[in-house]
Design an enzyme around this catalytic site. Structure first.
Site, short mmCIF file in Angstrom:
data_model
loop_
_atom_site.label_atom_id
_atom_site.label_comp_id
_atom_site.label_asym_id
_atom_site.label_seq_id
_atom_site.Cartn_x
_atom_site.Cartn_y
_atom_site.Cartn_z
N GLU A 60 22.19 -13.43 -36.55
CA GLU A 60 23.12 -14.02 -35.59
C GLU A 60 22.55 -15.25 -34.89
OE1 GLU A 60 23.92 -10.47 -33.33
OE2 GLU A 60 25.62 -10.01 -34.63
N ARG A 71 29.42 -12.34 -34.97
CA ARG A 71 28.06 -12.70 -35.39
C ARG A 71 27.21 -13.08 -34.19
NH1 ARG A 71 26.70 -15.30 -41.28
NH2 ARG A 71 24.53 -14.75 -41.27
N CYS A 72 27.20 -12.20 -33.22
CA CYS A 72 26.61 -12.53 -31.93
C CYS A 72 26.46 -11.22 -31.17
CB CYS A 72 27.55 -13.48 -31.20
SG CYS A 72 27.55 -13.41 -29.42
N GLN A 97 32.43 -1.39 -39.69
CA GLN A 97 31.00 -1.63 -39.52
C GLN A 97 30.33 -0.44 -38.84
OE1 GLN A 97 32.21 -6.13 -38.38
NE2 GLN A 97 30.09 -5.64 -37.85
#
Lengths: 159, 786
Positions: free
Chosen positions: B742, B372-373, B223
């Site tokens: 998120e 996802r945070c 990523q």
């Protein structure tokens, strides 16, 4: 041990010498370079490797290549002519039924088979029908809508 | 609501244009790492430890090397010759690449087998003989600090116990004082379980070193490809891998969710193998390798919330124990070992709070990824949202009303939170009201009262969360010292078509569409004429990558500002073409015109062509701009979620009847994509709330390391999501946008937990930790009906 197999893949006849233990998904990806069929687990849970074998959706990660001898296989690359969309592909595009795209080929192959057997499914039937395919991105709402759109289109076509 | 400034054909902000990237994915032409095939490529497979904690007495490679096609078995000793057997983590700790003497968690990499194909490599891995001497593993983090606990990291200088660090924020004394004098104090120990991102594509790479050119090309599921390139240069510079010779390409990524930010040992070994052998080496994790390595969450939080008897919140205190596994490889900004956990005071207006955290080593896999945070926001939100509900139950007040009465009001923004954040904007009352209206709160409450009379278990759960996303600003946020800005480079070709490149990397978020829409908005060039490129460190401008909802807040802003720089240059060219002075030129979407004479105009395409063919004397030719954007603050997306469940008393079966999610992510670039992101995040919210959690036995064996027993929700478990929006633009972002993907992962778990616990309230059940499974519910029902 090597075995000679002959099968039809996306309309073309293929003959190959394969190991007994070679998985169909590896045969498709490595030997035939059709990389649209993906591998997401080793336990037949995620369905990223779903293909059509003699018209039925099959998880190619738990299917030996030798067992596919004499069969007719369709992968995501073979459901429509290049540059055109199968109604299911068009529906996934229109309804935003994909994010990262990794589960998408398997999800599309499974959904095509689902509509073959049940051309006009309810939302519940679609959800159960694709429950062998995991998607980690979309939350499934739009995949369900995609299958609904494709069902409508395919029914129009068949009239 | 947001009003589109551009036509549908131009497709700027606010248009639900269909995604530009879809075609290749729909036709099986995506290019993921496992699809990369290079001439002469070898395959690497890891030998992994069956034990959670063991001495390695010996590794015998002979039988493996005797298998035709097995070319090498690489051990920690082999890497130690190059001082590559350990690597630094992002947070000043160290992690084994391959061990020389001890394994610290089950499934840890022990050695690597390189072979001509995957099947032979697996045969080789089976044939490697490792002699282990198992030791008693520390599995329970609370026992890690016992006096007689074995010291897990004697390799670390000065390390005397298994404590990694202490962190705190806020005023302890003042918070204690308020709590001691409060009418009501509710307390709970809340555990957020160890979970895994479980992206459907696992992690992997293809490393290809050319001994002649000394260039290292790495295709990687990353990523953050630029950060990886720099880390590789820092870690392996001493063996001759120099940053200009390293090219990292993140091709298509099959889901990231934070799990593809860290540097995993497998990447490093594959790179080392290719460096040593001089041939391309591919390494792809299988599902179990993926699930058992790396993790998110794993916070044990002791919470106290103080309030008046009327329910006015006065203070919040939380003491956390964090299980980091055998090394702290948390993917957090350097100065924030607990990430943004101090957002735990939530959406409510009160003055006093104190948060502290102690992190410990155990014999578990390292990780601590921001799943996802935006770095530990999920943990923070779960703590406060569960506690607010607990308070409502304690004083028998409607939890929606309690929240309404305690919200930060919209005229209080920018709002200085008790633990030091400056919330940029929000209208929490409006957002919750919209959710209440959408779910039909009053009717649902009536239905619940009737069902309760019939002895049925129905619950309603609310979560009104505030997120903090979009790191930088660079004064506060860095990864290994590299400031967390991000970048956009725009090239407008002579015919008015565009190639734009970014320092971020999409993993399904739809950047190729969203960024094109931002440029369409700013330049008036149709989105369909704009190509977006990311992920190749040889071509993209430097950036810190995509995670923590930072792409739109940082790179999206960079795109807008780079486009505005282009527009400024274009104004000079337009003045030249129209033979007026620059001050007489005005801009409207897609064209420049003469003030007071709108018929005299030049389109952006005319201007782009002139930038290469007919530019003013002395002007630098060309029509390109780059911007590196350092945000002045983070953005604070927020939302109100309401979940309705029914629980079957006899079986503990939980049926999610409704789930309404209202999100406020500021101005929206593509409503279709935003809604899709919210759907996906919600399913990743129900996952830990009801299904997922990595379980260990007392010896440190992972009990659910496959998709057979680690239950990722299917379309059947995932309810039909109902979504909506409020829009409170970010005042400091150039587009007024905030980041969204998120919020649902963060906001959904407490709404679901609150709903299930509310359903069980008539039985006297006051708290359950997630995942709340039917078995857990059934056991709680049995325990409370005795």
């Amino acid at each position: 041990m090597k075995h000679k197999i002959t099968l039809k893949i996306n309309g073309e006849s293929v003959t190959a010498e394969v190991d007994s233990r070679l998985l169909l998904v590896h045969f498709i990806r490595e030997n035939l370079d059709l990389t649209g069929t993906h591998i997401g687990c080793d336990t037949s849970n995620c369905g990223a490797c779903t293909i059509l074998l003699d018209g039925k959706s099959v998880k190619s990660c738990t299917y030996l290549a030798v067992r596919a001898d004499g069969s007719e296989i369709t992968t995501i690359e073979g459901i429509t002519a290049e540059g055109t969309n199968h109604p299911m592909q068009q529906a996934f595009h229109d309804q935003h039924g994909l994010h990262c795209g990794f589960c998408t080929p398997g999800m599309i192959m499974r959904s095509i088979d689902l509509l073959e057997n049940n051309p006009n499914p309810t939302e519940e039937e679609i959800r159960w029908g694709i429950s062998g395919n995991l998607c980690r991105c979309t939350g499934y709402n739009n995949i369900v809508k995609s299958v609904q759109q494709a069902a409508e289109e395919l029914q129009k076509e068949s009239v | 609501m947001f009003k589109c400034k551009t036509s549908a054909e131009v497709g700027g902000m606010g248009h639900s244009v269909k995604r530009k990237e879809d075609a290749r994915f729909l036709h099986g032409k995506g290019n993921y790492v496992d699809d990369v095939k290079l001439p002469g490529m070898l395959t690497m497979v890891m030998v992994r430890s069956p034990y959670a904690y063991a001495k390695i007495k010996s590794i015998n490679k002979e039988k493996a090397l005797a298998i035709p096609g097995v070319l090498a078995v690489i051990t920690g000793y082999d890497l130690a010759e190059y001082n590559l057997h350990w690597m630094p983590t992002l947070l000043s700790d160290t992690q084994m690449v391959l061990p020389t003497d001890t394994v610290m968690h089950q499934s840890q990499e022990v050695c690597a087998v390189i072979a001509t194909d995957r099947y032979i490599a697996v045969d080789g891995a089976e044939a490697v003989e490792v002699d282990y001497e198992p030791m008693q593993a520390i599995v329970d983090p609370f026992k890690a600090l016992d006096k007689d606990a074995p010291l897990l990291r004697p390799d670390k200088e000065g390390q005397k116990d298994n404590h990694i660090y202490h962190w705190e924020r806020g005023d302890r004394a003042k918070t204690d004082d308020v709590i001691s004098k409060a009418d009501i104090v509710v307390k709970e120990r809340i555990y957020l379980p160890r979970i895994h991102v479980a992206s459907i594509e696992t992690c992997g790479c293809v490393a290809s070193y050319d001994k002649d050119t000394q260039k290292m090309l790495v295709y990687m599921t990353s990523q953050a490809p630029h950060a990886i390139r720099t880390i590789l240069a820092l870690v392996a510079g001493h063996v001759g891998l120099s940053e200009e010779k390293i090219r990292v390409i993140s091709p298509d990524i099959g889901g990231g969710f934070g799990g593809k930010v860290p540097v995993y040992p497998g990447y490093v070994v594959a790179i080392a193998a290719s460096f040593l052998i001089g041939k391309p080496v591919k390494w792809i994790e299988d599902r179990s390798e993926n699930l058992v390595n790396g993790f998110a969450r794993d916070y044990h939080m002791d919470c106290e919330l103080a309030a008046t008897k009327e329910g006015k919140i006065q203070a919040f205190k939380v003491k956390t124990l964090a299980d980091h596994g055998y090394t702290d490889s948390s993917a957090n900004p350097s100065k924030y070992p607990t990430g943004m956990f101090s957002i735990c005071t939530g959406s409510y207006d009160y003055a006093d709070a104190f948060a502290e955290l102690d992190a410990v080593y155990t014999n578990k896999a390292p990780g601590g990824v921001a799943y996802r945070c935006s770095f530990r926001v999920t943990e923070a939100v779960h703590a406060i949202e569960r506690m607010v509900d607990k308070l409502a139950a304690e004083i028998n007040k409607d939890p929606a009303l309690l929240r309404m009465e305690n919200f930060i009001k919209k005229d209080q923004f920018p709002y200085a939170s008790p633990l030091g954040w400056s919330y940029d904007s929000g209208d929490y009352e409006l957002t919750l009201q919209k959710a209440l209206d959408m779910v039909g709160y009053d009717e649902i409450k009536k239905e619940q009262a009737e069902k309760r009379k019939q002895g049925k278990l129905m619950g309603i759960g609310i979560s009104t969360f505030t997120e903090v996303v979009g790191a930088g600003p660079s004064k506060d946020f860095d990864i290994l010292g590299i400031a967390m800005f991000d970048s956009a480079e725009i090239r407008v070709h002579p015919t008015g078509k565009v190639l734009a490149r970014f320092g971020t990397k999409s993993q399904g978020q739809g950047h190729e569409t969203t960024y094109a829409q931002i440029l369409a908005e700013e330049l008036g060039i149709p989105y369909s004429h704009i190509e977006i490129d990311e992920g190749d460190t040889d071509t993209a401008p430097y950036g810190l990558g995509t995670y923590a909802s930072r792409s739109t807040p940082t790179a999206g802003a960079a795109a807008a500002i780079a486009a505005r720089k282009l527009r400024d240059k274009g104004k000079k060219i337009a003045a030249h073409l129209l033979e007026v002075s620059e001050e007489d030129i005005e801009w409207e979407v897609g064209k420049y015109f003469v003030k007071g004479a709108p018929e005299k105009s030049k389109t952006i395409q005319d201007v782009a062509f002139a930038a290469y063919t007919n530019f003013p004397q002395g002007m630098e030719p060309g029509f390109e701009e780059t911007h590196y954007y350092d945000p002045p603050n983070l953005t604070f997306p927020n939302g109100a979620y309401i979940c309705v469940v029914e629980v079957e008393k006899e079986t503990g079966q939980i049926d999610v009847k409704r789930f309404v999610a209202i999100d406020d992510c500021g101005n929206i670039i593509n409503p279709m994509i935003v809604e899709g992101q919210v759907h996906g995040g919600l399913t990743q919210g129900i996952a830990p709330a009801m299904y997922e959690g990595i379980e260990y036995d007392d010896e440190g064996n992972v009990l659910n390391g496959t998709f057979m027993d680690y239950l990722v929700p299917t379309a059947v478990e995932s309810p039909h999501w109902e979504t909506g929006h409020t829009i409170t633009p970010s005042p400091h972002h150039p587009l007024g946008a905030k980041g969204v993907a998120e919020s649902p992962t963060v906001g959904a778990p407490p709404a679901i937990a609150n709903a299930i616990i509310d359903a069980l309230k008539p039985l006297g059940i006051k708290h359950l930790d997630i995942p709340i499974t039917p078995a857990k519910v059934w056991e709680a029902i049995q325990a409370h009906s005795k």
